[in-house]
Design a protein around this motif. Sequence first.
Motif, mmCIF file in Angstrom:
data_model
loop_
_atom_site.group_PDB
_atom_site.id
_atom_site.type_symbol
_atom_site.label_atom_id
_atom_site.label_comp_id
_atom_site.label_asym_id
_atom_site.label_seq_id
_atom_site.Cartn_x
_atom_site.Cartn_y
_atom_site.Cartn_z
ATOM 1 N N SER A 116 -4.725 0.639 11.923
ATOM 2 C CA SER A 116 -5.351 -0.420 11.126
ATOM 3 C C SER A 116 -4.395 -0.937 10.045
ATOM 4 N N ILE A 117 -3.693 -0.002 9.392
ATOM 5 C CA ILE A 117 -2.729 -0.393 8.353
ATOM 6 C C ILE A 117 -1.605 -1.209 8.962
ATOM 7 N N THR A 118 -1.090 -0.773 10.108
ATOM 8 C CA THR A 118 -0.015 -1.494 10.786
ATOM 9 C C THR A 118 -0.449 -2.904 11.166
ATOM 10 N N GLN A 119 -1.624 -3.006 11.740
ATOM 11 C CA GLN A 119 -2.138 -4.313 12.144
ATOM 12 C C GLN A 119 -2.277 -5.257 10.953
ATOM 13 N N ARG A 120 -2.779 -4.735 9.838
ATOM 14 C CA ARG A 120 -2.982 -5.577 8.652
ATOM 15 C C ARG A 120 -1.652 -6.002 8.033
ATOM 16 N N LYS A 121 -0.694 -5.094 7.975
ATOM 17 C CA LYS A 121 0.565 -5.380 7.298
ATOM 18 C C LYS A 121 1.437 -6.385 8.052
ATOM 19 N N ILE A 122 1.377 -6.362 9.394
ATOM 20 C CA ILE A 122 2.242 -7.276 10.148
ATOM 21 C C ILE A 122 1.610 -8.659 10.312
ATOM 22 N N SER A 123 0.444 -8.838 9.752
ATOM 23 C CA SER A 123 -0.215 -10.151 9.840
ATOM 24 C C SER A 123 -0.299 -10.850 8.486
ATOM 25 N N LEU A 124 0.418 -10.323 7.471
ATOM 26 C CA LEU A 124 0.342 -10.903 6.125
ATOM 27 C C LEU A 124 1.118 -12.208 6.005
ATOM 28 N N GLY A 125 2.246 -12.315 6.672
ATOM 29 C CA GLY A 125 3.117 -13.475 6.487
ATOM 30 C C GLY A 125 4.292 -13.129 5.588
ATOM 31 N N TRP A 126 5.422 -13.787 5.829
ATOM 32 C CA TRP A 126 6.672 -13.475 5.142
ATOM 33 C C TRP A 126 6.572 -13.575 3.620
ATOM 34 N N SER A 127 6.050 -14.664 3.120
ATOM 35 C CA SER A 127 6.045 -14.880 1.669
ATOM 36 C C SER A 127 5.254 -13.807 0.944
ATOM 37 N N LYS A 128 4.116 -13.425 1.509
ATOM 38 C CA LYS A 128 3.295 -12.393 0.867
ATOM 39 C C LYS A 128 3.982 -11.036 0.893
ATOM 40 N N VAL A 129 4.632 -10.723 2.021
ATOM 41 C CA VAL A 129 5.308 -9.430 2.127
ATOM 42 C C VAL A 129 6.471 -9.354 1.142
ATOM 43 N N PHE A 167 1.488 1.184 -7.608
ATOM 44 C CA PHE A 167 1.866 0.234 -6.556
ATOM 45 C C PHE A 167 1.067 0.466 -5.281
ATOM 46 N N ILE A 168 0.670 1.698 -5.011
ATOM 47 C CA ILE A 168 -0.167 1.965 -3.835
ATOM 48 C C ILE A 168 -1.544 1.340 -4.017
ATOM 49 N N ALA A 169 -2.148 1.544 -5.181
ATOM 50 C CA ALA A 169 -3.482 1.001 -5.433
ATOM 51 C C ALA A 169 -3.481 -0.526 -5.423
ATOM 52 N N CYS A 170 -2.373 -1.123 -5.842
ATOM 53 C CA CYS A 170 -2.283 -2.586 -5.874
ATOM 54 C C CYS A 170 -2.042 -3.184 -4.491
ATOM 55 N N GLY A 171 -1.613 -2.383 -3.522
ATOM 56 C CA GLY A 171 -1.378 -2.895 -2.175
ATOM 57 C C GLY A 171 -0.015 -3.509 -1.970
ATOM 58 N N PHE A 172 0.996 -3.078 -2.744
ATOM 59 C CA PHE A 172 2.341 -3.599 -2.588
ATOM 60 C C PHE A 172 3.013 -3.011 -1.341
ATOM 61 N N GLU A 173 4.155 -3.616 -0.959
ATOM 62 C CA GLU A 173 4.847 -3.231 0.270
ATOM 63 C C GLU A 173 6.088 -2.398 -0.037
ATOM 64 N N LEU A 203 -5.348 -9.770 19.315
ATOM 65 C CA LEU A 203 -5.450 -8.699 18.327
ATOM 66 C C LEU A 203 -4.472 -8.872 17.170
ATOM 67 N N TYR A 204 -3.247 -9.267 17.469
ATOM 68 C CA TYR A 204 -2.208 -9.295 16.445
ATOM 69 C C TYR A 204 -1.756 -10.689 16.040
ATOM 70 N N GLY A 205 -2.193 -11.713 16.743
ATOM 71 C CA GLY A 205 -1.868 -13.065 16.339
ATOM 72 C C GLY A 205 -0.523 -13.557 16.808
ATOM 73 N N THR A 206 0.172 -12.784 17.640
ATOM 74 C CA THR A 206 1.467 -13.224 18.169
ATOM 75 C C THR A 206 1.535 -12.857 19.648
ATOM 76 N N ASN A 207 2.527 -13.389 20.324
ATOM 77 C CA ASN A 207 2.758 -13.054 21.728
ATOM 78 C C ASN A 207 3.987 -12.169 21.893
ATOM 79 N N VAL A 214 6.514 -5.699 14.122
ATOM 80 C CA VAL A 214 6.698 -4.749 13.026
ATOM 81 C C VAL A 214 7.994 -5.041 12.277
ATOM 82 N N ILE A 215 9.072 -5.244 13.026
ATOM 83 C CA ILE A 215 10.386 -5.450 12.398
ATOM 84 C C ILE A 215 10.472 -6.803 11.696
ATOM 85 N N TRP A 216 10.105 -7.863 12.402
ATOM 86 C CA TRP A 216 10.304 -9.200 11.859
ATOM 87 C C TRP A 216 9.244 -9.585 10.833
#
Length: 305
Positions: A116-129, A167-173, A203-207, A214-216
Amino acid sequence: MGGLLSVTVAGGANQLAIDNPSLRSFIIAILFPINLVIITVTGGLLFTGATFTTPSAWLEGKASLVNVFRVIGLAWCGNMIGGILFALLVHWCGLLVETGPGTVPVATAAGKLFLSITQRKISLGWSKVVARGIGCNWLVCMAVYLASMSDDFLGKFISVYMCISAFIACGFEHYPANAFTFPCGVIVAKETGAYDTYGNAALYGTNNAMEFDVIWNNIVPSSIGNWLPGTFIMALGLSTIFGSMFKKVDRFLNLNHCSTILHPKKADTDLESDAKSKVEVVESKVPNVISYATPTQIVVTPMRG
């Protein structure tokens, strides 16, 4: 270790995640910092901390620029390799996937949370990350800085816990944490069939393959975001305020009043040298006065200049 501990405990609190998600995040924030405590006390190295300590050494003239890039690059690679190897060890222990009914692989509570964490983190978008990476490493480098100012274990412990839990509680990367979390999420997805080889757009929004996502979509932008505050906010900022960069700025702008506030010992030395120079100037003027006046006139005549 800290990531596994926090996810294992929080993964079993499914009802708590529904009733009070903030409390579940707080549990993760309290348990995760044990990781950096171990690293700080044992002398380990993270990519995030290296982006602060090694540029600081270069700015203070104690390291070459080549060694700065070498240490940061090796730390980045070492964190990635260590994260993948530890994820494989955790999977070998059976903590991510277990055998369900009909010998079908089923994700454990911790495995589901990793996915669940992986799925959420890779769908945030570059600027947010990138932005979240900046906020993260600002706090991580501050933890390293405060811990370095402490001589005992308790001081280091408190310094690390304050900043890392924040930083964990705030949801930083945090790239080093993601280097372990994402391999765990990929393993669970592959083992349980939640993500096929060619990607699952629904599921992940990409093909793309999950590894590419994960990497990009996170590893690269989070690394950039972590690097910026370590080098420019902490290393360059503290060197400008307290280190050699301050001396250069002071000489350029002649900020003697700043020396009094920021460097009292240096300011005292400067004031003493200034006082001596003024006395020398006055003494150089006295013979001229004596040669043209009587002793009485020297006493009663005010000196100018």
